[in-house]
Design a protein around this motif. Structure first.
Motif, PDB file in Angstrom:
ATOM      1  N   SER A  48      13.287   6.970 -13.814  1.00 44.06           N
ATOM      2  CA  SER A  48      13.227   7.839 -14.984  1.00 44.06           C
ATOM      3  C   SER A  48      12.833   7.052 -16.228  1.00 44.06           C
ATOM      4  N   GLY A  49      13.464   5.900 -16.416  1.00 47.39           N
ATOM      5  CA  GLY A  49      13.144   5.073 -17.574  1.00 47.39           C
ATOM      6  C   GLY A  49      11.700   4.622 -17.563  1.00 47.39           C
ATOM      7  N   PHE A  50      11.218   4.223 -16.377  1.00 48.21           N
ATOM      8  CA  PHE A  50       9.834   3.765 -16.279  1.00 48.21           C
ATOM      9  C   PHE A  50       8.867   4.913 -16.512  1.00 48.21           C
ATOM     10  N   ALA A  51       9.134   6.045 -15.889  1.00 47.44           N
ATOM     11  CA  ALA A  51       8.233   7.193 -16.012  1.00 47.44           C
ATOM     12  C   ALA A  51       8.176   7.707 -17.444  1.00 47.44           C
ATOM     13  N   PHE A  52       9.306   7.638 -18.160  1.00 49.78           N
ATOM     14  CA  PHE A  52       9.315   8.087 -19.544  1.00 49.78           C
ATOM     15  C   PHE A  52       8.597   7.094 -20.453  1.00 49.78           C
ATOM     16  N   GLY A  53       8.878   5.809 -20.281  1.00 48.01           N
ATOM     17  CA  GLY A  53       8.336   4.810 -21.190  1.00 48.01           C
ATOM     18  C   GLY A  53       6.882   4.469 -20.962  1.00 48.01           C
ATOM     19  N   VAL A  54       6.389   4.611 -19.740  1.00 48.15           N
ATOM     20  CA  VAL A  54       5.032   4.173 -19.434  1.00 48.15           C
ATOM     21  C   VAL A  54       3.998   4.959 -20.230  1.00 48.15           C
ATOM     22  N   THR A  55       4.280   6.235 -20.526  1.00 52.10           N
ATOM     23  CA  THR A  55       3.334   7.037 -21.304  1.00 52.10           C
ATOM     24  C   THR A  55       3.126   6.446 -22.685  1.00 52.10           C
ATOM     25  N   PHE A  56       4.194   5.993 -23.318  1.00 53.97           N
ATOM     26  CA  PHE A  56       4.088   5.442 -24.669  1.00 53.97           C
ATOM     27  C   PHE A  56       3.371   4.094 -24.658  1.00 53.97           C
ATOM     28  N   ILE A  57       3.629   3.283 -23.633  1.00 58.95           N
ATOM     29  CA  ILE A  57       2.961   1.986 -23.545  1.00 58.95           C
ATOM     30  C   ILE A  57       1.453   2.172 -23.355  1.00 58.95           C
ATOM     31  N   VAL A  58       1.079   3.034 -22.435  1.00 56.57           N
ATOM     32  CA  VAL A  58      -0.346   3.284 -22.179  1.00 56.57           C
ATOM     33  C   VAL A  58      -0.997   3.920 -23.408  1.00 56.57           C
TER      34      VAL A  58
END
Length: 408
Positions: A48-58
């Protein structure tokens, strides 16, 4: 109605829906991942943490790229690309057969985003100079309110219509944004015939790149300050209340209070920046926000933290419009899209970093230190703004921003 006002209305709606779409997945992500077949609690939290944060990083990586494209082909094509692309991608998330596809779609969402960046560039370059602060202040309320209401709307739709409908609903809104943008946004864009500049050459064109870097740092710290409390607010409220029956509700109110105040204050502070200068509003806002963070570490009831967060929203409401107004004044219009893109990257990175850093500080040092450290960062930022930006701009007569290159 003037073209820039009509464009502002459409961009406000589109930016609101875009940020709503990026944030509404936060409360339902763990539940949706469980529905996709992941049942281990620890694994659900990690994914969940990865899926949520990856959008902002990309998004942080691709924002300058889309800013470059906006400078090359126009802002309206970027608005259409981002709105249609997000309509398709977010709707498709509701049909994801497994968690890997979901994460892939979240990455793709980060790649195709850029609606907010194009809107800021369009409004910043089109709006009459005497109204630019107000217009950018109004536009900033769309980002704040979208981020504020997204988690609540996502959770509510899940309750009444199910997880998948949340994605379909947001995708439908993005499709409506595409249609409104196509029909009502007007832009007279003349492509530059000059050779495409590299990033290094762009910085050479800036009258004073150091000023732009200060603005990027401020955008980053603003978002970090907002989101540093997000991972700990529920725990903090639980400690303060001693009654777990309404912790979730009160936590939501505490986190939303600053956003609500910003929605109220941002247009007014944007108008104030048009009168006295955005650099003055920015400096004062940073100092006041730094002081407001300190008593949050000593509150004795949840209602005190809610009041202080509301006050924080008033203090920080002028920061985003002031930053965007200064970018408009400092950056040549031919490269404004890329500069706004870099600034949006700082914004996204601050959002991601705040969520991570707040939790790490709380776990290692204690919750109170989150407020102390964030306050210190805001004071340091204020010192940087005063010494590296405010004092330089103070030497320049009002309206003479083209002389920035003469300031050392």
């Amino acid at each position: 109605m003037k073209i820039w006002k009509r464009n502002l209305i459409v961009c406000w709606f589109g930016t609101f829906v875009t940020l709503l779409g990026m944030s509404q997945i936060a409360p339902i992500m763990p539940l949706y991942i469980r529905q996709l077949g992941v049942h281990n609690t620890g694994m659900i939290e990690q994914v969940s943490g990865f899926a949520f944060g990856v959008t902002f990083i990309v998004s942080a990586i691709f924002s300058p790229i889309w800013g470059y494209a906006a400078d090359k082909v126009g802002r309206k094509p970027m608005l259409l690309r981002a709105s249609l692309g997000m309509a398709i991608v977010i709707s498709t998330m509701g049909l994801a057969p497994n968690v890997y596809i979901l994460i892939g779609l979240r990455v793709l969402q980060g790649v195709i985003t850029g609606y907010s960046t194009a809107c800021i560039t369009l409004i910043g370059t089109q709006t009459e100079k005497k109204h630019s602060g107000w217009a950018l202040g109004v536009l900033s309320t769309a980002s704040i309110s979208g981020s504020l209401l997204g988690p609540m709307i996502g959770g509510y739709l899940d309750e009444i219509l199910g997880l998948q409908f949340t994605f379909f609903f947001t995708g439908s809104l993005m499709l409506a944004v595409f249609v409104f943008t196509l029909l009502f946004v007007k832009e007279e864009f003349v492509p530059s015939k000059k050779e495409v500049l590299s990033t290094k050459e762009i910085w050479r064109q800036l009258p004073n790149p150091e000023l732009i870097i200060v603005l990027f740092v401020t955008s980053y710290i603003l978002q970090l300050a907002y989101y540093s409390i997000e991972p700990i607010i529920t725990v903090y409220i639980d400690q303060l209340s001693g009654n777990s029956s309404h912790v979730a509700l009160i936590s939501g109110m505490a986190f939303s209070a600053s956003g609500l105040a910003s929605i109220i204050a941002a247009p007014r502070l944007g108008k104030l920046s048009d009168r006295i200068g955005p650099q003055k509003v920015m400096l004062i806002a940073l100092i006041i926000a730094g002081f407001i963070f300190i008593p949050q570490a000593f509150v004795e009831s949840p209602w005190q933290i809610i009041v202080l967060r509301f006050m924080l929203g008033f203090a920080t409401a002028g920061l985003a419009p002031s930053i965007n107004s200064l970018v408009k004044k400092i950056a040549p219009e031919a490269i404004a899209g890329r500069i706004y893109g870099f600034n949006m990257s700082a914004f996204y990175l601050g959002t991601f970093s705040g969520s991570i850093v707040g939790g790490q500080i709380a776990s290692r040092l204690g919750i109170k230190y989150v407020f102390f450290i964030t306050s210190s960062l805001l004071f340091i930022n204020a010192i940087i703004v005063y010494t590296r930006l405010y004092r330089k701009l103070r030497k320049i007569p009002t309206g003479k921003t083209q002389n920035l290159k003469l300031v050392n």
